[in-house]
Design a protein around this motif. Structure first.
Motif, PDB file in Angstrom:
ATOM      1  N   VAL A  33       3.776  75.019  31.911  1.00  0.00           N
ATOM      2  CA  VAL A  33       4.171  73.650  31.585  1.00  0.00           C
ATOM      3  C   VAL A  33       5.497  73.775  30.829  1.00  0.00           C
ATOM      4  O   VAL A  33       5.758  74.796  30.198  1.00  0.00           O
ATOM      5  N   PHE A  34       6.324  72.745  30.925  1.00  0.00           N
ATOM      6  CA  PHE A  34       7.635  72.779  30.271  1.00  0.00           C
ATOM      7  C   PHE A  34       7.745  71.601  29.312  1.00  0.00           C
ATOM      8  O   PHE A  34       7.384  70.471  29.679  1.00  0.00           O
ATOM      9  N   GLY A  56      -9.064  75.554  33.200  1.00  0.00           N
ATOM     10  CA  GLY A  56      -9.476  76.631  32.299  1.00  0.00           C
ATOM     11  C   GLY A  56      -8.597  76.757  31.068  1.00  0.00           C
ATOM     12  O   GLY A  56      -8.934  77.450  30.115  1.00  0.00           O
ATOM     13  N   GLY A  57      -7.450  76.103  31.076  1.00  0.00           N
ATOM     14  CA  GLY A  57      -6.487  76.222  29.975  1.00  0.00           C
ATOM     15  C   GLY A  57      -6.464  75.019  29.048  1.00  0.00           C
ATOM     16  O   GLY A  57      -5.603  74.941  28.175  1.00  0.00           O
ATOM     17  N   ASP A  72      -4.602  73.315  21.665  1.00  0.00           N
ATOM     18  CA  ASP A  72      -4.093  74.049  20.490  1.00  0.00           C
ATOM     19  C   ASP A  72      -2.569  74.024  20.448  1.00  0.00           C
ATOM     20  O   ASP A  72      -1.974  73.900  19.386  1.00  0.00           O
ATOM     21  N   PHE A  73      -1.966  74.146  21.630  1.00  0.00           N
ATOM     22  CA  PHE A  73      -0.499  74.114  21.710  1.00  0.00           C
ATOM     23  C   PHE A  73       0.031  72.751  21.230  1.00  0.00           C
ATOM     24  O   PHE A  73       0.953  72.684  20.416  1.00  0.00           O
ATOM     25  N   VAL A  74      -0.566  71.676  21.727  1.00  0.00           N
ATOM     26  CA  VAL A  74      -0.102  70.330  21.339  1.00  0.00           C
ATOM     27  C   VAL A  74      -0.269  70.143  19.828  1.00  0.00           C
ATOM     28  O   VAL A  74       0.630  69.641  19.147  1.00  0.00           O
ATOM     29  N   ASP A 128       5.305  70.439  15.748  1.00  0.00           N
ATOM     30  CA  ASP A 128       5.603  69.569  14.604  1.00  0.00           C
ATOM     31  C   ASP A 128       6.088  68.216  15.136  1.00  0.00           C
ATOM     32  O   ASP A 128       6.327  68.048  16.330  1.00  0.00           O
ATOM     33  N   SER A 129       6.231  67.252  14.242  1.00  0.00           N
ATOM     34  CA  SER A 129       6.432  65.873  14.705  1.00  0.00           C
ATOM     35  C   SER A 129       7.714  65.714  15.536  1.00  0.00           C
ATOM     36  O   SER A 129       7.746  64.917  16.473  1.00  0.00           O
ATOM     37  N   ASP A 130       8.752  66.495  15.246  1.00  0.00           N
ATOM     38  CA  ASP A 130       9.989  66.393  16.035  1.00  0.00           C
ATOM     39  C   ASP A 130       9.780  66.791  17.494  1.00  0.00           C
ATOM     40  O   ASP A 130      10.413  66.250  18.393  1.00  0.00           O
ATOM     41  N   ASP A 131       8.919  67.778  17.684  1.00  0.00           N
ATOM     42  CA  ASP A 131       8.685  68.289  19.042  1.00  0.00           C
ATOM     43  C   ASP A 131       7.544  67.563  19.759  1.00  0.00           C
ATOM     44  O   ASP A 131       7.252  67.865  20.907  1.00  0.00           O
ATOM     45  N   MET A 132       6.883  66.648  19.064  1.00  0.00           N
ATOM     46  CA  MET A 132       5.676  66.037  19.634  1.00  0.00           C
ATOM     47  C   MET A 132       5.946  65.439  21.021  1.00  0.00           C
ATOM     48  O   MET A 132       7.005  64.865  21.269  1.00  0.00           O
TER      49      MET A 132
END
Ligand SMILES: [Zn+2]
Length: 293
Positions: free
Chosen positions: A33-34, A47-48, A54-56, A60-64
Motif C-alpha cells: 500500500v502507498f 491476512g494483513g 497497527d500501521f494506521v 502521527d496526525s500530520d501523516d494521518m
C-alpha cells in the motif's frame, strides 16, 4: 507476518509492504500500500488487516490517512477496506466497475488463502471520479483505466511528479498469466493495450516512476515500450508455433503442448502449484485468442 516500510522520493511516498510468513510458501509474496500526503493507495490483504491497523495507529496526525483508493478487486489489494471505513472512518473510493465486486464475498483457491489470508470482509466503496487530490492539495492524481490484469484495474498518475501507481497493471516480465477458468481471467491483448495507453498518457514524462505492488519501482517510459515489444514478440511467436503445430497435424491439447514446449520448454512450477491457475499455458491460450492483424 512480515512488514516492511520503505520511503521513496524524499520521503513523500511511504510504501508499506506485507507478506505472510507461512512456512509452506517457497518465497515471500508481497503486497504494497502507498501513503502519499494523506492519500492511501490500496488496503492490503485479508491476512494483513491487523498489521495494517497497527500501521494506521502508528501514524502521527500530520501523516494521518484522509482517504483511500482501491486499484482493483483482488484480495491482496482490498482486504483492509472495511476496517479502514469502520474503525477509522476513512472514506474508501473505487472505480464504477470495482464497487459491485468489492461488495461480494470472495471465494478464492487454497494457495491464495495461504498467501493472502482468508475471510475477506466486503464493503461499499464510494465512487472515484476521474481525478483525486491528496490531503493538502499538493498532488493531483489522474485516474486511468488499465484493464487486463483485472477488468476494473485503474492506475493513478501524478503528472507533475511523474509518478504512476500501476500496482498490478504491468508485470516486470510476461511468462504466465491467470486464465479464463479462474476468478482472475487475465487478457494479454487488454494488458498490451493498457500498457500502450499508459505509454501515450505519460508522453514527455522523461523521469517517470512506475510503482508496482510488491515488485518495486520500474523506471521510465522505456520500460513500458520494452513490455510492449516483449508482448508483441510473444504474440508473434505463439502464432508462428501454432501454424507449425497445425502443419504437423496437431490440434487441441497437443497443439498447446507443442507451442508450450517451443516457447517455454515446460510448465513453470507455479503453474503446477496453482493447478494451472497461473501458468504459461494460460498465457499461450490468451496470445492465441488474440488474432494477428
Ligand atoms: Zn491483482
Amino acid at each position: 507476518m512480515v512488514v516492511q516500510k520503505i520511503y521513496h522520493c524524499n520521503n513523500e511516498i511511504l510504501e508499506w509492504k506485507w507478506s505472510s510468513d507461512n512456512k509452506l510458501m517457497p518465497q515471500p509474496f508481497w503486497t504494497s500500500v502507498f501513503l502519499i500526503d494523506g492519500l492511501l493507495i490500496d488496503a492490503g490483504a485479508p491476512g494483513g488487516v491487523e498489521d495494517l491497523r497497527d500501521f494506521v495507529k502508528s501514524l502521527d496526525s500530520d501523516d494521518m490517512i484522509e482517504k483511500c483508493v482501491i486499484t482493483h478487486n483482488h484480495e491482496d489489494h482490498c482486504g483492509g477496506g472495511r476496517m479502514l471505513q469502520e474503525e477509522f472512518k476513512i472514506p474508501v473510493f473505487a472505480s464504477k466497475l470495482a464497487i459491485p465486486l468489492l461488495l461480494k464475498e470472495k471465494d478464492y483457491p487454497d494457495y491464495r488463502q495461504m498467501t493472502w489470508g482468508e475471510n475477506y470482509q466486503p464493503f461499499k466503496a464510494e465512487l472515484l471520479k476521474s481525478s483525486i487530490y491528496s490531503k493538502s492539495g499538493k498532488y493531483l492524481f489522474d485516474v486511468l483505466d488499465t484493464p487486463g490484469h483485472a477488468l476494473e484495474q485503474i492506475s493513478l498518475i501524478e503528472r507533475k511528479q511523474q509518478w504512476a501507481f500501476i500496482t498490478d497493471a504491468v508485470m516486470p516480465k510476461y511468462q504466465m498469466i491467470f486464465g479464463r477458468d479462474t476468478d482472475i481471467p487475465e487478457d494479454i491483448s487488454l494488458i498490451y493495450q493498457s500498457i500502450k495507453n499508459l505509454y501515450e498518457f505519460t508522453d514527455k514524462m522523461n523521469n517517470l516512476l512506475l510503482f508496482t505492488s510488491g515488485k518495486g519501482i520500474l523506471k521510465g517510459r522505456k520500460f513500458l515500450k520494452e513490455k510492449m515489444d516483449e508482448i508483441n514478440s510473444l504474440h508473434q511467436e505463439a502464432h508462428k508455433f501454432q501454424v507449425e503445430a497445425k502443419q504437423n497435424g496437431l490440434q487441441g491439447k497437443r497443439l498447446l503442448r507443442y507451442v508450450l514446449k517451443n516457447m517455454f520448454t515446460r510448465e513453470n512450477f507455479i503453474g503446477t502449484l496453482t493447478r494451472g491457475g497461473l501458468s504459461h499455458k494460460n498465457l499461450i491460450m490468451s496470445l492465441l485468442e488474440w488474432s494477428i492483424e
